[in-house]
Structure formats: C-alpha cells, structure tokens
Design an enzyme around this catalytic site. Structure first.
Site, PDB file in Angstrom:
ATOM      1  N   GLY A   1       1.917   5.016   9.559  1.00  0.00           N
ATOM      2  CA  GLY A   1       2.562   6.365   9.947  1.00  0.00           C
ATOM      3  C   GLY A   1       2.713   7.325   8.931  1.00  0.00           C
ATOM      4  CB  SER A   2       4.918  10.110   8.308  1.00  0.00           C
ATOM      5  OG  SER A   2       4.668  10.824   9.763  1.00  0.00           O
ATOM      6  CB  THR A   3       4.616   6.252   4.354  1.00  0.00           C
ATOM      7  OG1 THR A   3       4.202   5.374   5.016  1.00  0.00           O
ATOM      8  CG2 THR A   3       6.134   6.048   4.420  1.00  0.00           C
TER       9      THR A   3
END
Length: 642
Positions: free
Chosen positions: A293-295
C-alpha cells in the site's frame, strides 16, 4: 617290518624341519602381534574396559545490547539409572512409568541396558520439580536424580521468534538458537577410566579428564527496553482490533541494527510444544509477504526526486482519479484533492500524483530503483525463514501495472524489506543490511571473540535527495495523513499504508492490512519503526490504527535513548474537520488549593488521587503538551511548606 636307520633319520629330519618352520612361524606371528599389532590390540582392550562419564558444557547466554539476559540456563533434575544396583528392574520400571507417563516396557528396556549408567530414560530428562519429588520419595535402588540444564527465558515470550528455542539435548531448533548453535553449544568434556563389568575402577588404571568448554555468550542488537515497548503495543492492538495478526519492527536506520521485533500470535519458547508449528516457525516481520500500500510510495517519491522528474513545489491537480490506458485509477479520496503541490501530494497520499511520478520515471527506471532499494530479494538478515517478495516481470509491466506499482499495489514485499528500503531513503541514501547478532564473548573472560559490523549494500540515492525525502515525510506527519504519529517536541516523519488483502489472486472485500512506518528525529534519524495490523475489526486506515502505535513506541524509545526535545520542527496542523483539537499545555498546579484548581481548570482532563486540600504533585510536569484524550494526574495532600 624293520625300518632302516636312514629312513628314521630322514623322518626325524623332516619332523625337525617342520618343527623349525612352525616355530619360526609362531615366533614371527608373536613378534608381529607384539610389535606391530600390539598398540592397536592394547587400545582395543582399553576401549573394552574403559568407562566414560560425559560432562555437558553450559550453553552460551543470549543478551541484549546492554548485557541484559534474554536467554540463560537453569539447573533441572534428570533421571539416571545404574543397572547393576537395581534390585527389581520390573517393579522399578512399573513405578517410574507411572510418574514419567511413559510405557512400562520402554522404561524397563532403558534401565536394564548394559551400561554403567544411563540418563536416556524415556521422559526422564529435565524433569519438573513435582515429578522429581515423587521419584525421590520412592527411594528406588539404582535410581538417582542428577543435575542437568535447560534454557530459561526470564522475560517470557519477549522476542520469542527471534530467540527461538532448543531441544531436549540443548541443541538449537529455531531462531538464533539454531542459526548460531555452533557458537552457543560449546564442547563436551569427559572423564574416562578402566573398570570391570560392575563399574569398579581397575587397580593401576589411569584416568583421562577433558574439561568441557562452555559456549560463547551472544550479544544482540536488540534493546530489551524498546522490545518491551513493542510487545506492549502488539498486545494492545490484539485486544483493540482482534486482527488476524499484527507485527512490528524497530531499527537503527544508519546501521541496520534491529532494536526490536515482534508479532502476534506468539508463543512461550520453553513450552513450544503447546503451540501449532506454524506459530513458532513463522517470524512474520521477515516471512509475511503482502501488498504494502501507501508506505511503498516512499520508494516512488525517492526515485522521482533523485531523477529530477518532480519538484516538491510544482503544482498538480487531482480530480480524484487518473485515466491510464482506458482504466480509471482512483484516489482514496473519491472527490479528489483538487489543486495541490507535489509536497501536498505526498502529505495527502494522493494516488494520481504518485501515478504521475511513475509515468515520468517510466517502468525501466522505476523498477530499477525498486530493485536497488532491495525489493524482490532477501535482505540477508540473520534470521530463519526470510522470504523474497514478488515483483512484476518487467516484460509484463504495462501502463496500468506501472501506475498501480507507483502507489504500492500489485507488488508483494516483506516488512523487513520495507524497513531496509525506507531506512535507505532517509539515512543519506545507503541501503544497509539488517542484522541481529552483534558480538560474541567468552563466557568466562567476557573478552570479545567476534563482532558483526554494519554492512552497506549500496548507495541508492544521493544525500541531497534523502534530505528532501525526510522533509516531505516530516510534513506528512505534521500536516498530512500521518498526523496521529505526531509527537510534541520531536521531529517525526512517516507514511501511512492501507492495502486490500489478496487471497487466491483476488482482492477480498472488507479485509485490509493497515500499516505505518515512522522515524525520528526527522533531520537526523535515530530510529525507524514499522507497525502493521492484518484485518483489524475496526476502521481500516493505517493513519488511524497503526500510526498511534508507532507514536507510542517511538515516543517511549526516544525518551529511553535520551534524545532531547526541540522546537524547530514543522508545527502540527489541526484538522478541525476531523474533530481534532490543539494540544493542551499543562499548567503548574502544585501548591494550589483544590478549590482553586476546580474553579480555574475545570475544562482540563484531571484525574485526582490522594486526600488533602492542596496539590502536592502532578504528572505530566508543567509546560508539557498533551493531545486530546490525554490525562493530567494531580496528587492531593497537606500544603507544601517553603
């Protein structure tokens, strides 16, 4: 018939020749046996008569970086039988079998072996205190209790997956116990002597004694205090969110030293048989693979900045989606963020903005950076069970795959890979190899025998780019989606992550892995912390669930590491739309009467303890700022005197 003298002489001569030949052969054989085979036969004779008593070495301890014991040894009773002294083997076996919870026939065979002594009786090794007491009360001839050792874990299940456990013979079976077994196990000693069949020492025999050599003590990079903060947050997450699993890692981004690591479910190392094998065999922070995801956007950001394809101050318009090869890739905010800068793209975790970064990089450069940051390959951490993760084959990466990869979808990574990659992005651009075993010391002299030094794998981005990444991620925490990780007085950077789970090649509705990775101080990182919750039964956003856990671990750790607070960081932006309120500065109430406190500070979240008319102590101290939900505890008593 009369025999002639000549015949008699001939016969005598033949007999003499035969006698001489036989005598010569006998002498030759005796000489060969005595001179040539003698030493060998003497050794064989000694072996037949020799009895040997073995002495086990003490297994080396495992300690944290400050010398606090994580694994040590404790003395426990073990059953020993001397067959020649047992008067009634059958009855002895029957009584022992009941206590040891073993088959009588198996015990009988063990105690009747033709050995001077035997400590390999089924169920007789490393006995519990209760079983040892029962055996001692029987007072059976030929049955003794001898001292043995077993591993002792003074902190229970702390760092269980890292430490691992040993078997009945103190051999390492999992974790560091197995990896570094040759260093920890030591060398067996013994005393040997000639004896008769009943075990009595033969007169004139000589004893041969070889002392055991204890295993080396192993010091880890772990900080047991930071590890305790991690264990605390893991347990709280399990209670609060009932997840499928939860994991956390803390690391020094400059060296790759693991300061703490843990996961749930976990196990007790000294009772591992009570748990399913998949629990103790899967060290989730290095084994578990999933879409980050966004990490993962940190990698895209670092690559785009390093290649100069974006400027953090340039404008970008987000309508809530971006069209790629006929497919609409949406932002998590359906209505879009509208006009924003590239810095605000990072703050807002805006998917269309990161797709644009990936498009400008093009697939060859983006995937080259992904691999340089260490994804798609093991980090090489000295733990068992690390996975590689999974990346798209570059030949199969089209415009859509390029876009989704840019914001962390469609790739599979491990938590430890993310830790190493993000550390490289913020530490000046160096990809460091994570490690746990720091040094080995002689268990007697405590001299350092060997030491592991930090290993730089490669330079991925420039120091200038790394500084820009740190600034952007500090802004994410102070003014963006990571504000739940903001710590008053510390400069914190980080990034949220929310990824839909994949099962059997399909996304699962309503199931997410939420995460947050944070570091501090933002301008000179001393610690980076990652926290991930798999399928929480609550609001599924990393900024709401994982970020507070990272904040708690980080704040406690920074205080433990004696990192001073400062006031030069980016101020936190209060999001009133989400109901956020400004932090409360704690006033000085010590010495004031309870009546004045109630009148003046009636809006403060006070918790009162003790009896009396005056405030004699308070916590936190005056001047400290607390977030919404925090408490101020005051203690009452008699009025203070100057």
């Amino acid at each position: 018939m009369r025999v002639s003298n000549a015949t008699v002489r001939r016969r005598i001569f033949i007999i003499l020749i035969v006698g001489v030949v036989l005598y010569s052969a006998l002498v030759t054989r005796l000489g060969y046996v005595q001179l040539i085979e003698g030493p060998k036969l003497s050794q064989m004779s000694d072996e037949l008569l020799k009895r040997e008593i073995k002495f086990q070495p003490n297994r080396g301890r495992i300690l944290d970086r400050s010398g606090n014991e994580l694994v040590t040894n404790m003395t426990v009773p073990t059953l020993v039988s001397v067959g020649a002294q047992i008067k009634d083997p059958r009855e002895t076996a029957r009584q022992l079998a009941v206590i040891l919870e073993q088959k009588e026939e198996d015990v009988f065979r063990a105690i009747t072996k033709k050995e001077m002594s035997n400590n390999q009786i089924p169920g007789g090794r490393k006995l519990s205190v209760e079983k040892a007491r029962k055996i001692q009360e029987l007072n059976l001839p030929g049955i003794y209790l001898a001292g043995d050792t077993k591993r002792f874990y003074p902190n229970g299940n702390m760092a269980a997956h890292i430490l691992g456990f040993t078997g009945i013979d103190n051999q390492g079976l999992t974790g560091l116990e197995k990896i570094y077994d040759p260093f920890l196990m030591g060398t067996e000693g013994h005393i040997s002597f000639p004896s008769d069949a009943k075990g009595r020492v033969l007169p004139g025999g000589t004893e041969d004694y070889v002392a055991p050599v204890n295993g080396m003590d192993m010091y880890l990079t772990l900080d047991s205090t930071i590890q305790s903060f991690i264990e605390r947050e893991l347990d709280q997450a399990v209670v609060a969110y009932q997840p499928d699993d939860v994991l956390a890692i803390a690391m020094n981004p400059k060296t790759g030293e693991i300061l703490g690591m843990g996961s749930r479910p976990t196990f007790q190392p000294d009772a591992y048989r009570d748990y399913p094998s998949e629990v103790y065999n899967r060290n989730l922070p290095i084994w578990k693979t999933y879409e980050p995801g966004s990490t993962f956007k940190i990698v895209t950001l670092a690559a785009a900045l390093n290649e100069g394809v974006i400027n953090l101050n340039e404008g970008f318009y987000d309508p809530g989606f971006i069209n790629v090869a006929g497919k609409r890739l949406r932002c998590w905010k359906r209505q879009g963020h509208g006009q924003e800068t590239m810095l605000e793209v990072v703050e807002n975790s805006c998917n269309p903005g990161f797709v644009t970064m990936g498009q400008r990089l093009q697939k060859e450069r983006l995937f080259d950076y992904i691999k340089k940051f260490g994804f798609g390959q093991k980090t090489g951490i000295d733990l068992i069970g690390e996975e590689n993760g999974l990346l798209f084959n570059l030949n199969k990466v089209g415009p859509v795959e390029l876009g989704t990869t840019s914001f962390g979808q469609g790739v599979s990574v491990t938590p430890i890979q993310q830790m190493a990659a993000v550390s490289a992005a913020i530490n000046g651009g160096k990809l460091m190899k994570p490690f746990v075993a720091k040094e080995w010391r002689d268990s007697v002299t405590h001299d350092v025998v060997a030491r592991t030094l930090p290993t730089e794998v490669r330079q991925v981005i420039t120091e200038e780019t790394s500084a820009k990444v740190r600034h952007a991620l500090e802004s994410v925490v102070a003014q963006g989606t990571g504000n739940k990780a903001y710590i008053e007085g510390y400069r914190v950077g980080g990034k949220t992550g929310t990824a839909q789970k994949v099962k059997n090649g399909r996304y699962v509705d309503g199931e997410y892995i939420v995460s947050f990775i944070g570091f501090a101080p933002a301008d000179d990182p001393q610690i980076v912390v990652y926290f991930a919750v798999d399928n929480p039964k609550a609001l599924a956003f990393g900024g709401l669930i994982a970020a507070p856990s990272v904040k708690s671990i980080m704040e406690s750790s920074l205080q433990h590491l004696n990192v001073s607070k400062r006031k030069d960081g980016i101020p936190k932006e209060i999001n009133k739309a989400l109901g956020e309120r400004a932090p409360i500065e704690v006033p000085n109430m010590v010495g004031q009467s309870m009546r004045d406190v109630v009148t003046t500070y009636d809006t403060l979240p006070l918790v009162v303890s003790g009896k009396g008319q005056y405030v004699i102590q308070q916590s936190p101290a005056p001047g400290v700022k607390i977030d919404e939900g925090g408490k101020i505890r005051i203690y009452l008593g008699d009025k203070l005197t100057n």
